[in-house]
Design a protein around this motif. Structure first.
Motif, PDB file in Angstrom:
ATOM      1  N   ALA A 200       0.840  -1.236   0.011  1.00 25.29           N
ATOM      2  CA  ALA A 200       0.021   0.098   0.096  1.00 25.29           C
ATOM      3  C   ALA A 200       0.869   1.232   0.150  1.00 25.29           C
ATOM      4  O   ALA A 200       0.458   2.379  -0.581  1.00 25.29           O
ATOM      5  CB  ALA A 200      -0.817  -0.051   1.110  1.00 25.29           C
ATOM      6  N   MET A 203       2.199   1.770  -3.445  1.00 24.76           N
ATOM      7  CA  MET A 203       1.212   2.190  -4.107  1.00 24.76           C
ATOM      8  C   MET A 203       1.011   3.783  -3.997  1.00 24.76           C
ATOM      9  O   MET A 203       0.795   4.616  -4.798  1.00 24.76           O
ATOM     10  CB  MET A 203      -0.341   1.758  -3.833  1.00 24.76           C
ATOM     11  N   THR A 204       1.098   4.296  -2.721  1.00 23.20           N
ATOM     12  CA  THR A 204       0.933   5.648  -2.402  1.00 23.20           C
ATOM     13  C   THR A 204       2.097   6.579  -3.195  1.00 23.20           C
ATOM     14  O   THR A 204       2.094   7.553  -3.626  1.00 23.20           O
ATOM     15  CB  THR A 204       1.175   5.917  -0.834  1.00 23.20           C
ATOM     16  N   GLN A 208      -1.318   3.391  -8.321  1.00 20.53           N
ATOM     17  CA  GLN A 208      -2.050   1.937  -8.397  1.00 20.53           C
ATOM     18  C   GLN A 208      -1.717   1.582 -10.033  1.00 20.53           C
ATOM     19  O   GLN A 208      -1.134   0.397 -10.184  1.00 20.53           O
ATOM     20  CB  GLN A 208      -3.518   1.965  -8.162  1.00 20.53           C
ATOM     21  N   ASP A 209      -1.832   2.426 -10.654  1.00 19.37           N
ATOM     22  CA  ASP A 209      -1.704   1.861 -12.348  1.00 19.37           C
ATOM     23  C   ASP A 209      -0.198   1.587 -12.532  1.00 19.37           C
ATOM     24  O   ASP A 209       0.361   0.531 -13.214  1.00 19.37           O
ATOM     25  CB  ASP A 209      -2.017   2.908 -13.200  1.00 19.37           C
ATOM     26  N   ASP A 212       0.755  -1.555 -10.427  1.00 19.34           N
ATOM     27  CA  ASP A 212       0.301  -2.977 -11.539  1.00 19.34           C
ATOM     28  C   ASP A 212       1.165  -3.280 -12.613  1.00 19.34           C
ATOM     29  O   ASP A 212       1.818  -4.460 -12.932  1.00 19.34           O
ATOM     30  CB  ASP A 212      -1.018  -2.757 -11.802  1.00 19.34           C
TER      31      ASP A 212
END
Length: 478
Positions: A200, A203-204, A208-209, A212
């Protein structure tokens, strides 16, 4: 004539009961989780030495000043403070509290505004120029993650941060690290930084893209490390200390010591107190890992000593600080009680009480020694069969045999535990390095059969007529 390697149902029950007795003592709360340098170490080594001496073994240290117990001096680092800050274009990116932590085994480790590199699962295959001076972000949930981290640090990474699945996994890892980190005294200064970061938090940092994309790319065979538009400043401090701990070394004399020796090893240490209130159970007792290996080692010593005298010497080594980086076995290879080149075969006993009776076996270290023709012959004579080898190979570098293999000592682990991946993975998920690894309910069927198989292996390799003791990575039994 092949030595006995099978048991009647009555004998099987008796052996299981004996193993259970040893495990109940070694994994009891009274032994406190067998942490090096504690009263639990003293109780553990006294128990093993008493059992081994009663079986007929003698001191194997070959050091009159230190009979039975070979000292191992360790440096201990206790974490004090840490900070993790990321920047993009000079501007800080706030992270949620508890989503990252860093550690150093030196007094202070500091990285300032270093570029960040995502390396996925790569480590040893990378050139130093690719990672030197960078903060490497690596994936943690794969076999070989410890070796990957160490390889990145050796290659010159300023720091290595492991990406873990969630805060629960981060808390588990940091809880272990906060109990201290050991290393052999007199080694490097240990000032490098490593730590953990939740998915997480990543991701910050990247979105998110982008996250991935990175995870998909890391799974491809042609993946190369990806520079991120980030810089990191990391700092960690720790309080230095020292621990005097011991390997236990015993010998069963053979008729022809000049013909070489067989080594049987198992690590005695575990994590001691490993949880905090409000948890009810605070101690990692280490019943499967590795009181089970010690129980099999102890009964193996008794059976060998009670049987026909062997031609070669057999040494029994109970190592310290395996859980902290194979430190006891590494100390043995640096200051061996016998010349390493005289060891014709070594068998490691670790985390045995997993599979039931009737299970196949696998060889941890298969393909790395000349022992396999002899091992295959003994397995066939015992009426056993080889099973799934994939899981076993994931653990080659994570157990004491690896320290010996690095010094060209032919060392393997022949066990039923890794041949049943579904059972071993369930143990890892539910009990591994947790207070729930307790003596009650331990599966001993496979461990009892592994005891008999390893007795047959030792007798085979202790016979120069059956195994002359060829060295190197290839060879064949006569």
């Amino acid at each position: 004539m092949a030595p006995q390697a099978t048991l009647s149902s009555r004998e099987q029950s008796a052996v299981e009961a004996t193993l259970a007795r040893h495990i109940a003592v070694l994994a009891s709360d009274d032994f406190g989780g067998r942490q090096p340098g504690t009263d639990g170490e003293t109780k553990t080594l006294r128990y093993l030495a008493r059992e081994w001496q009663a079986a007929g073994l003698e001191s194997g240290t070959n050091d009159p000043a230190n009979p039975w117990f070979a000292p191992v001096e360790l440096s201990l680092s206790l974490p004090e403070k840490s900070s993790v800050r990321f920047y993009r274009n000079g501007r800080p990116i706030p992270l949620a509290a508890g989503s990252a932590a860093v550690f150093t085994t030196g007094t202070r480790g500091l990285v300032q505004r270093a570029p960040v590199l995502f390396v996925g699962e790569q480590g040893e295959q990378l050139e130093g120029i690719e990672v030197a001076g960078r903060v490497a972000l690596m994936l943690w949930d794969h076999p070989g993650h410890v070796e990957q981290r160490d390889a990145l640090l050796r290659a010159g990474a300023s720091a290595v941060l492991a990406i873990v699945s969630d805060e629960g996994e981060l808390s588990k890892i940091t809880g272990t690290r906060r109990r201290g980190t050991y290393r052999i005294a007199g080694g490097d200064d240990g000032a490098a930084i490593d730590g953990v970061l939740t998915r997480a938090a990543l991701m910050t940092l990247v979105g998110q893209d982008r996250l991935d994309q990175l995870l998909r790319a890391a799974s491809e065979s042609d993946f190369r490390p990806v520079p991120l538009d980030l810089n990191a400043s990391l700092e960690a401090t720790s309080a230095p200390g020292s621990v005097r701990t011991h390997n236990l070394i015993a010998r069963l004399p053979g008729r022809r010591p000049s013909a070489g020796a067989v080594l049987v090893l198992a690590h005695w240490d575990h994590f001691g107190r490993c949880a905090t209130p409000p948890a009810d159970d605070l101690t990692c007792n280490g019943a499967v890992d590795n009181a089970s290996g010690l129980a099999v080692q102890t009964e193996l010593a008794r059976r060998l000593a009670a049987g026909p005298k062997l031609e070669r010497d057999v040494y029994f080594l109970a190592t310290t600080a395996e859980e902290w980086g194979l430190l006891g076995s590494r100390a043995f290879t640096e200051n061996p009680s016998i010349p390493l080149e005289s060891i014709v075969a070594a068998f490691n006993l670790d985390t045995l009480a997993v599979a039931p009776a009737g299970s196949a076996v696998s060889i941890v270290g298969k393909g790395l020694t000349p022992l396999e023709p002899g091992i295959a012959r003994v397995i066939a004579e015992a009426g056993r069969r080889e099973g799934d080898e994939r899981l076993a190979q994931d653990y080659v570098r994570r157990q004491d045999s690896w320290a010996l293999l690095q010094r060209d000592v032919p060392a393997v682990s022949v066990t039923s535990a890794f041949a049943r991946p579904e059972l071993f993975e369930r143990f890892v998920a539910e009990h591994y390095h947790q207070p729930s690894d307790e003596a009650a309910g331990v599966e001993l069927g496979g461990a009892a059969e592994d005891l008999m198989l390893n007795e047959a292996l030792v007798r085979y390799f202790a016979d120069p007529q059956r195994w002359p003791g060829k060295r190197g990575k290839s060879g064949a039994a006569p």
